[in-house]
Scaffold this motif. Structure first.
Motif, PDB file in Angstrom:
ATOM      1  N   LEU A  98       0.856  -1.195   0.000  1.00  0.00           N
ATOM      2  CA  LEU A  98       0.000   0.000   0.000  1.00  0.00           C
ATOM      3  C   LEU A  98       0.890   1.243   0.000  1.00  0.00           C
ATOM      4  CD1 LEU A  98      -2.493  -1.286   2.727  1.00  0.00           C
ATOM      5  CD2 LEU A  98      -2.746  -1.419   0.237  1.00  0.00           C
ATOM      6  N   GLY A 100       0.081   4.295  -1.693  1.00  0.00           N
ATOM      7  CA  GLY A 100      -0.616   5.417  -2.315  1.00  0.00           C
ATOM      8  C   GLY A 100      -0.736   6.638  -1.412  1.00  0.00           C
ATOM      9  N   GLN A 102       0.279   9.948   1.014  1.00  0.00           N
ATOM     10  CA  GLN A 102       1.017  11.158   0.643  1.00  0.00           C
ATOM     11  C   GLN A 102       2.203  11.435   1.563  1.00  0.00           C
ATOM     12  OE1 GLN A 102      -2.764  13.606   0.125  1.00  0.00           O
ATOM     13  NE2 GLN A 102      -1.490  14.383  -1.529  1.00  0.00           N
ATOM     14  N   THR A 104       2.521  12.940   4.343  1.00  0.00           N
ATOM     15  CA  THR A 104       2.620  14.373   4.688  1.00  0.00           C
ATOM     16  C   THR A 104       3.490  14.626   5.917  1.00  0.00           C
ATOM     17  OG1 THR A 104       0.325  13.944   5.298  1.00  0.00           O
ATOM     18  CG2 THR A 104       0.697  15.708   3.781  1.00  0.00           C
ATOM     19  N   ARG A 105       3.392  13.716   6.909  1.00  0.00           N
ATOM     20  CA  ARG A 105       4.167  13.949   8.138  1.00  0.00           C
ATOM     21  C   ARG A 105       5.660  13.867   7.870  1.00  0.00           C
ATOM     22  NH1 ARG A 105       1.111   9.636  11.701  1.00  0.00           N
ATOM     23  NH2 ARG A 105       0.567   8.902   9.626  1.00  0.00           N
ATOM     24  N   GLN A 180      -4.764   3.762  -7.045  1.00  0.00           N
ATOM     25  CA  GLN A 180      -5.947   3.781  -6.183  1.00  0.00           C
ATOM     26  C   GLN A 180      -6.882   4.927  -6.581  1.00  0.00           C
ATOM     27  OE1 GLN A 180      -3.793   5.133  -2.265  1.00  0.00           O
ATOM     28  NE2 GLN A 180      -5.953   5.670  -2.103  1.00  0.00           N
ATOM     29  N   GLY A 206      -7.614   6.791   0.836  1.00  0.00           N
ATOM     30  CA  GLY A 206      -7.297   5.959   1.995  1.00  0.00           C
ATOM     31  C   GLY A 206      -6.761   4.588   1.597  1.00  0.00           C
ATOM     32  N   VAL A 236       3.763   0.807   3.488  1.00  0.00           N
ATOM     33  CA  VAL A 236       5.048   1.093   2.853  1.00  0.00           C
ATOM     34  C   VAL A 236       6.113   1.453   3.886  1.00  0.00           C
ATOM     35  CG1 VAL A 236       4.641   3.586   2.489  1.00  0.00           C
ATOM     36  CG2 VAL A 236       6.084   2.352   0.906  1.00  0.00           C
ATOM     37  N   LYS A 388       6.977   7.494  10.073  1.00  0.00           N
ATOM     38  CA  LYS A 388       5.906   8.474   9.843  1.00  0.00           C
ATOM     39  C   LYS A 388       6.486   9.885   9.816  1.00  0.00           C
ATOM     40  CE  LYS A 388       2.569   5.349  10.281  1.00  0.00           C
ATOM     41  NZ  LYS A 388       1.919   4.817   9.082  1.00  0.00           N
TER      42      LYS A 388
HETATM   43  P1  UTP Z   1      -0.657   6.563   6.755  1.00  0.00           P
HETATM   44  O1  UTP Z   1      -1.988   6.576   7.373  1.00  0.00           O
HETATM   45  O2  UTP Z   1       0.516   6.555   7.659  1.00  0.00           O
HETATM   46  O3  UTP Z   1      -0.558   7.769   5.746  1.00  0.00           O
HETATM   47  O4  UTP Z   1      -0.610   5.335   5.772  1.00  0.00           O
HETATM   48  P2  UTP Z   1       0.647   8.331   4.890  1.00  0.00           P
HETATM   49  O5  UTP Z   1       0.054   8.925   3.682  1.00  0.00           O
HETATM   50  O6  UTP Z   1       1.721   7.305   4.622  1.00  0.00           O
HETATM   51  O7  UTP Z   1       1.292   9.443   5.824  1.00  0.00           O
HETATM   52  P3  UTP Z   1       0.684  10.823   6.378  1.00  0.00           P
HETATM   53  O8  UTP Z   1      -0.443  10.439   7.287  1.00  0.00           O
HETATM   54  O9  UTP Z   1       0.217  11.621   5.189  1.00  0.00           O
HETATM   55  O10 UTP Z   1       1.838  11.432   7.080  1.00  0.00           O
HETATM   56  C1  UTP Z   1      -0.428   4.018   6.161  1.00  0.00           C
HETATM   57  C2  UTP Z   1      -0.213   3.205   4.895  1.00  0.00           C
HETATM   58  O11 UTP Z   1      -1.335   3.311   4.036  1.00  0.00           O
HETATM   59  C3  UTP Z   1      -0.923   3.788   2.759  1.00  0.00           C
HETATM   60  C4  UTP Z   1       0.362   4.534   3.009  1.00  0.00           C
HETATM   61  O12 UTP Z   1       1.109   4.639   1.807  1.00  0.00           O
HETATM   62  C5  UTP Z   1       1.002   3.679   4.079  1.00  0.00           C
HETATM   63  O13 UTP Z   1       1.581   2.528   3.497  1.00  0.00           O
HETATM   64  N1  UTP Z   1      -1.975   4.651   2.179  1.00  0.00           N
HETATM   65  C6  UTP Z   1      -2.497   5.666   2.919  1.00  0.00           C
HETATM   66  C7  UTP Z   1      -2.383   4.408   0.892  1.00  0.00           C
HETATM   67  O14 UTP Z   1      -1.876   3.497   0.211  1.00  0.00           O
HETATM   68  N2  UTP Z   1      -3.341   5.228   0.376  1.00  0.00           N
HETATM   69  C8  UTP Z   1      -3.902   6.240   1.067  1.00  0.00           C
HETATM   70  O15 UTP Z   1      -4.791   6.939   0.526  1.00  0.00           O
HETATM   71  C9  UTP Z   1      -3.465   6.469   2.382  1.00  0.00           C
END
Ligand code: UTP
Length: 410
Positions: A98, A100, A102, A104-105, A180, A206, A236, A388
Motif C-alpha cells: 500500500l 498510495g 502522501q 505528509t508527516r 488507487q 485511503g 510502505v 511516519k
Molecule cells: P498513513 O496513514 O501513515 O498515511 O498510511 P501516509 O500517507 O503514509 O502518511 P501521512 O499520514 O500523510 O503522514 C499508512 C499506509 O497506508 C498507505 C500509506 O502509503 C502507508 O503505506 N496509504 C495511505 C495508501 O496506500 N493510500 C492512502 O490513501 C493512504
C-alpha cells in the motif's frame, strides 16, 4: 457527462460553484472537469454534517480477543513453516504494497518509498521492503506476485524508481502496479474545494479501497489466473516487517480463519495504537482514542492486559473473502487536512493549517467485515519500525536505530 448533466448532479448536492469558471475554460479543460465530476462520489459529502457522522460511526460492544503469542508460535513453528512454505512454493500467496499515501508527516514531495534512510550508503524504503520479501523468495525458491498500489500523485515516480533500480533484484514479471481511487476534498462547511479553475481538489481515498481498485484494474482476475489464494496487504513505511514469512502464512492457513493480522504487545497501556479485538462478536480494531479508561487497564487473572495487542498494518486475507468485503459497505472516515485550493477570489492558496476535510476508507474496517481474524504476535524490536516522521517517535531516526540493532548496515 455533458454540461447540463453535470449541473443537475451538482445542484442535487449544493455544489454548483464547481462550474463557476466553466465559461472561461478551453475545450480540453471543460472536458476534463466534466469527466472528473462524472467520476466523483458525492455521497461522501453528507459526512461533513456532524450528526450524520455520529450516526455512521456508532460502534458496537467491544470485547478482548486473545492473540497467538510469540511463545505459542514458537511451539508450533515447524508445523506452521511447513504449511506456509507449501503455499509459497505453489505460488498461492501474493502481496499488496500500500504505497498510495502522501506521507505528509514525513514532509517529502516524493513517494515515501523512495526516501533514502542510509547513512553511509543508499538504502531506500522500497529497497528494505523488497529485501525482506527476497528473504522469503530465497527460502521458498519462488517469487510471490507483488502488487504495488500507488495514487495518481505518485504513480509515475514510483514506477520509474523501481525500473531505475531494477526492482532491487525482484523478478519484474511478478510485479504489477495499480492506481488507487481519489476522493474530493471539501471545506469545513461541506463545499467542494477547487485545485484550479478546471479541477476539483482531491486526495487519495485511503488505504481501505485497495481491493476495489484492484478489481477495477483487472488484478483480481490476474490473481485468480495465477492461482493465488492468500493475499497480504502491508504498509510502505515499516522497514523491518517480514512480508508473507512462511510461519505467519502457515499459522493463518492452519487457523482456518478469514484473515490474520500481525500485532505487537503494547509498550504501555496508553500507547497510541489500534487494538485488535471483537466488536459485536466480530473481529475489529478499536482505536486508542475510542478506548475507555476501563478498557485500557482491563487485566486477566494473571495481571496481563486484555486489550494488549496493537496492529501494525500487516494482514493476510483469504482471497475468497476479499471479493465480498469489496462488495460490502465500508465506512468512510473524515479527516482534517491542509488542502491547497482556490480562495473565493479564484486565487491559489497553500494553507498553513487544516482548511477542510478529506475522505478515507481504512483497511482496519476490512477486518470488521471478516468473520474471523487471527491476531499473530510478532516481536516489536524485530518487526515494527514505522517511518511516519523525520525525527522522534515512529521516525526515520527510530527506524534507523532498529535496523542497526537487527544488523542492517546503514
Ligand atoms: P498513513 O496513514 O501513515 O498515511 O498510511 P501516509 O500517507 O503514509 O502518511 P501521512 O499520514 O500523510 O503522514 C499508512 C499506509 O497506508 C498507505 C500509506 O502509503 C502507508 O503505506 N496509504 C495511505 C495508501 O496506500 N493510500 C492512502 O490513501 C493512504
Amino acid at each position: 457527462m455533458n454540461y447540463w448533466e453535470a449541473r443537475r448532479l451538482l445542484r442535487q448536492y449544493g455544489q454548483e460553484h464547481v462550474l463557476r469558471y466553466y465559461s472561461g475554460l478551453n475545450r480540453k479543460e471543460r472536458a476534463a472537469l466534466l469527466a472528473q465530476i462524472g467520476k466523483t462520489d458525492f455521497s461522501v459529502l453528507a459526512l461533513t454534517d456532524p450528526a450524520v457522522r455520529a450516526e455512521a460511526f456508532k460502534r458496537g460492544a467491544f470485547e478482548p480477543l486473545s492473540a497467538m503469542t510469540v511463545e505459542e508460535i514458537r511451539a508450533r513453528e515447524a508445523e506452521f513453516r511447513e504449511i506456509g512454505l507449501r503455499a509459497l512454493r505453489e505460488e498461492k500467496v501474493a502481496a499488496v504494497l500500500l504505497a498510495g499515501g502522501q506521507g505528509t508527516r514525513l514532509g517529502s514531495d516524493h513517494p515515501k518509498g523512495v526516501y533514502n534512510i542510509g547513512k553511509t550508503r543508499d538504502l531506500y524504503i522500497f529497497e528494505c521492503l523488497v529485501r525482506n520479501m527476497l528473504d522469503v523468495v530465497r527460502e521458498s525458491g519462488h517469487f510471490m506476485p507483488l502488487y504495488v498500489m500507488t495514487s495518481v500523485i505518485n504513480h509515475d515516480e514510483t514506477v520509474s524508481f523501481f525500473e531505475a533500480h531494477r526492482y532491487f533484484g525482484y523478478d519484474p514479471s511478478y510485479v504489477r502496479f495499480f492506481i488507487q481511487d481519489m476522493a474530493p476534498c471539501v471545506s469545513f462547511d461541506g463545499k467542494i474545494l477547487m485545485e484550479s479553475r478546471s479541477k476539483i481538489a482531491e486526495s487519495p481515498n485511503g488505504n481501505g479501497g485497495w481491493f476495489r481498485s484492484m478489481i477495477r484494474a483487472g488484478l483480481e482476475d490476474d490473481m485468480r489466473a495465477r492461482g493465488v489464494e492468500y493475499v497480504s496487504a502491508f504498509a510502505v513505511d515499516n522497514v523491518c516487517q517480514r512480508i508473507n514469512d512462511p510461519v505467519f502464512v502457515g499459522a493463518v492457513i492452519a487457523s482456518g480463519m478469514d484473515c490474520g493480522g500481525k500485532v505487537v504487545r503494547k509498550a504501555d497501556p496508553n500507547e497510541r495504537v489500534g487494538v485488535l479485538c471483537l466488536e459485536d462478536g466480530q473481529p475489529s480494531i478499536v482505536e486508542y482514542y475510542e478506548m475507555t479508561e476501563d478498557m485500557i487497564h482491563l487485566k486477566d487473572g494473571h495481571g496481563q492486559l486484555l486489550y494488549a495487542f496493537g496492529v501494525i498494518l500487516n494482514y493476510l486475507f483469504r482471497l475468497s473473502v476479499l471479493h465480498d468485503i469489496a462488495d460490502g459497505k465500508m465506512m468512510t472516515h473524515v479527516v482534517e487536512k491542509k488542502i491547497p485550493c482556490l480562495d473565493p477570489d479564484g486565487q491559489p492558496v497553500k494553507p498553513e493549517k487544516p482548511n477542510g476535510y478529506k475522505f478515507e476508507l481504512l483497511i482496519l474496517d476490512m477486518i470488521h467485515m471478516t468473520r474471523s481474524c487471527l491476531p499473530y504476535e510478532v516481536v516489536r524490536e524485530k518487526e515494527f519500525a514505522p517511518i511516519k516522521n523525520p525525527t522522534g517517535v515512529d521516525s526515520v531516526v527510530s527506524a534507523q536505530a532498529l535496523l542497526e540493532k537487527n544488523g542492517v548496515v546503514l
